[in-house]
Design a protein around this motif. Structure first.
Motif, PDB file in Angstrom:
ATOM      1  N   GLN A   1      10.314   9.202   4.045  1.00 17.96           N
ATOM      2  CA  GLN A   1       9.128   9.644   4.777  1.00 17.96           C
ATOM      3  C   GLN A   1       9.239   9.354   6.265  1.00 17.96           C
ATOM      4  N   LEU A   2       9.718   8.158   6.596  1.00 24.78           N
ATOM      5  CA  LEU A   2       9.819   7.783   8.005  1.00 24.78           C
ATOM      6  C   LEU A   2      11.039   8.399   8.684  1.00 24.78           C
ATOM      7  N   SER A   3      11.977   8.883   7.905  1.00 29.44           N
ATOM      8  CA  SER A   3      13.149   9.549   8.477  1.00 29.44           C
ATOM      9  C   SER A   3      12.858  11.031   8.718  1.00 29.44           C
ATOM     10  N   ASN A   4      11.804  11.534   8.062  1.00 27.22           N
ATOM     11  CA  ASN A   4      11.387  12.921   8.262  1.00 27.22           C
ATOM     12  C   ASN A   4      10.439  12.965   9.469  1.00 27.22           C
ATOM     13  N   ARG A   5      10.842  13.664  10.516  1.00 28.31           N
ATOM     14  CA  ARG A   5      10.079  13.647  11.767  1.00 28.31           C
ATOM     15  C   ARG A   5       8.649  14.145  11.587  1.00 28.31           C
ATOM     16  N   GLU A   6       8.469  15.200  10.839  1.00 28.36           N
ATOM     17  CA  GLU A   6       7.135  15.759  10.656  1.00 28.36           C
ATOM     18  C   GLU A   6       6.231  14.805   9.874  1.00 28.36           C
ATOM     19  N   THR A   7       6.775  14.244   8.799  1.00 25.45           N
ATOM     20  CA  THR A   7       5.991  13.304   7.987  1.00 25.45           C
ATOM     21  C   THR A   7       5.643  12.060   8.788  1.00 25.45           C
TER      22      THR A   7
ATOM     23  N   PHE B   1       0.854  -1.182   0.000  1.00 25.49           N
ATOM     24  CA  PHE B   1       0.000   0.000   0.000  1.00 25.49           C
ATOM     25  C   PHE B   1       0.893   1.236   0.000  1.00 25.49           C
ATOM     26  N   LYS B   2       0.865   1.985  -1.094  1.00 25.01           N
ATOM     27  CA  LYS B   2       1.832   3.057  -1.304  1.00 25.01           C
ATOM     28  C   LYS B   2       1.667   4.271  -0.393  1.00 25.01           C
ATOM     29  N   LEU B   3       0.486   4.438   0.202  1.00 25.00           N
ATOM     30  CA  LEU B   3       0.286   5.590   1.080  1.00 25.00           C
ATOM     31  C   LEU B   3       0.826   5.348   2.493  1.00 25.00           C
ATOM     32  N   ASN B   4       1.249   4.106   2.766  1.00 23.74           N
ATOM     33  CA  ASN B   4       1.776   3.776   4.090  1.00 23.74           C
ATOM     34  C   ASN B   4       3.212   3.273   3.971  1.00 23.74           C
ATOM     35  N   PRO B   5       4.200   4.097   4.324  1.00 22.72           N
ATOM     36  CA  PRO B   5       5.605   3.682   4.216  1.00 22.72           C
ATOM     37  C   PRO B   5       5.948   2.482   5.086  1.00 22.72           C
ATOM     38  N   TYR B   6       5.191   2.270   6.178  1.00 20.75           N
ATOM     39  CA  TYR B   6       5.424   1.085   7.012  1.00 20.75           C
ATOM     40  C   TYR B   6       5.136  -0.183   6.214  1.00 20.75           C
ATOM     41  N   ASP B   7       4.102  -0.133   5.387  1.00 27.69           N
ATOM     42  CA  ASP B   7       3.772  -1.283   4.545  1.00 27.69           C
ATOM     43  C   ASP B   7       4.877  -1.552   3.535  1.00 27.69           C
ATOM     44  N   ILE B   8       5.382  -0.503   2.936  1.00 27.87           N
ATOM     45  CA  ILE B   8       6.416  -0.649   1.907  1.00 27.87           C
ATOM     46  C   ILE B   8       7.690  -1.246   2.493  1.00 27.87           C
TER      47      ILE B   8
ATOM     48  N   THR C   1      11.738   1.600  15.508  1.00 22.65           N
ATOM     49  CA  THR C   1      12.611   2.710  15.909  1.00 22.65           C
ATOM     50  C   THR C   1      13.334   3.260  14.680  1.00 22.65           C
ATOM     51  N   GLU C   2      14.009   4.387  14.865  1.00 21.73           N
ATOM     52  CA  GLU C   2      14.787   4.959  13.759  1.00 21.73           C
ATOM     53  C   GLU C   2      15.847   3.964  13.293  1.00 21.73           C
ATOM     54  N   SER C   3      16.435   3.260  14.249  1.00 19.00           N
ATOM     55  CA  SER C   3      17.444   2.255  13.919  1.00 19.00           C
ATOM     56  C   SER C   3      16.821   1.115  13.109  1.00 19.00           C
TER      57      SER C   3
ATOM     58  N   PHE D   1      10.464   3.119  -4.530  1.00 17.97           N
ATOM     59  CA  PHE D   1       9.417   3.103  -3.510  1.00 17.97           C
ATOM     60  C   PHE D   1      10.028   2.904  -2.122  1.00 17.97           C
ATOM     61  N   LEU D   2      11.019   2.012  -2.043  1.00 19.07           N
ATOM     62  CA  LEU D   2      11.700   1.779  -0.767  1.00 19.07           C
ATOM     63  C   LEU D   2      12.368   3.064  -0.273  1.00 19.07           C
ATOM     64  N   LYS D   3      13.050   3.742  -1.171  1.00 14.82           N
ATOM     65  CA  LYS D   3      13.765   4.965  -0.807  1.00 14.82           C
ATOM     66  C   LYS D   3      12.796   6.049  -0.352  1.00 14.82           C
TER      67      LYS D   3
END
Length: 216
Positions: free
Chosen positions: A84-90, A31-38, A46-48, A77-79
């Motif tokens: 997205q998940l590395s950007n705190r606001e996003t 699901f492309k709208l959810n980076p956790y899914d990708i 965690t960030e790590s 898509f992975l990148k």
């Protein structure tokens, strides 16, 4: 013995290639709208965890490492997901949506007895079918789709309003232009109007004199 070693190597390579192919397909079907899914990560990552998972997945399907007709697309898509998940606001915005999704799922499962503080390993949640994480992702998908549709409607409306304003502005410009042109034509014909009026007045004066002479 050498033959057996070669066979093992071929089998291992084929297995590795199959795993890479399946990973490309997984990313493309995520699901492309959810980076956790990708990235195939839980929202508690965690960030790590995010960096390790991205490195692992990207090395696995990197176009330089594995040739696949859609490998570059999957890698991109992975990148994007990692960015997205590395950007705190996003990530904060996505986490708020997924937290809301979890709350909605808990409310549906536990009814009035639910609490947002209930951990995932609570006995009431550990044996769910589908599993809690899967249900939360599904609910998050619904919310993200609704948000995306709302955003698109808003953008479409903004473009429509912008188009209407642009059309109105163009109409106003055209109206002013016509007014200027009409005024210019009016000024150009001033002498003709004056001449016409003089001719008319002269003829009327002659007629009045003629009528006066007949009556006299």
């Amino acid at each position: 013995m050498a033959s057996s070693s070669n066979l093992d190597a071929v089998i291992k390579k084929n297995a590795a290639d199959l795993a890479k192919e399946l990973e490309v397909e997984r990313v493309l079907n995520a699901f492309k709208l959810n980076p956790y899914d990708i990235l195939d990560l839980p929202i508690t990552a965690t960030e790590s965890d995010i960096k390790k998972q991205y490195r692992k997945k990207s090395l696995m399907i990197h176009p330089d490492k594995f040739k696949h007709e859609k490998g570059l697309e999957a890698f991109d898509f992975l990148k994007k997901a990692e960015d997205q998940l590395s950007n705190r606001e996003t990530r904060r915005e996505i986490d708020m949506i997924m937290t809301h999704a979890r709350t909605q799922v808990l409310k549906e499962i536990l009814g009035s007895g639910y609490s947002t503080n209930i951990p995932d390993d609570d006995p009431r949640l550990t044996n769910l079918r589908p599993p809690l994480e899967q249900q939360v992702r599904a609910k998050g998908r619904e919310i993200l789709v609704e948000d995306e549709l709302a955003r698109r409607r808003k953008t479409k409306l903004a473009y429509a309003n912008e188009g209407a304003e642009k059309a109105k502005a163009e109409a106003d410009v055209a109206a002013r232009k016509r007014k200027v042109e009409d005024q210019a034509k009016w000024e150009e014909r001033r002498e003709d109007r004056i001449k016409d009026w003089r001719d008319f007045s002269h003829k009327k004066s002659k007629k009045n004199k003629k009528d006066a002479h007949v009556l006299g």
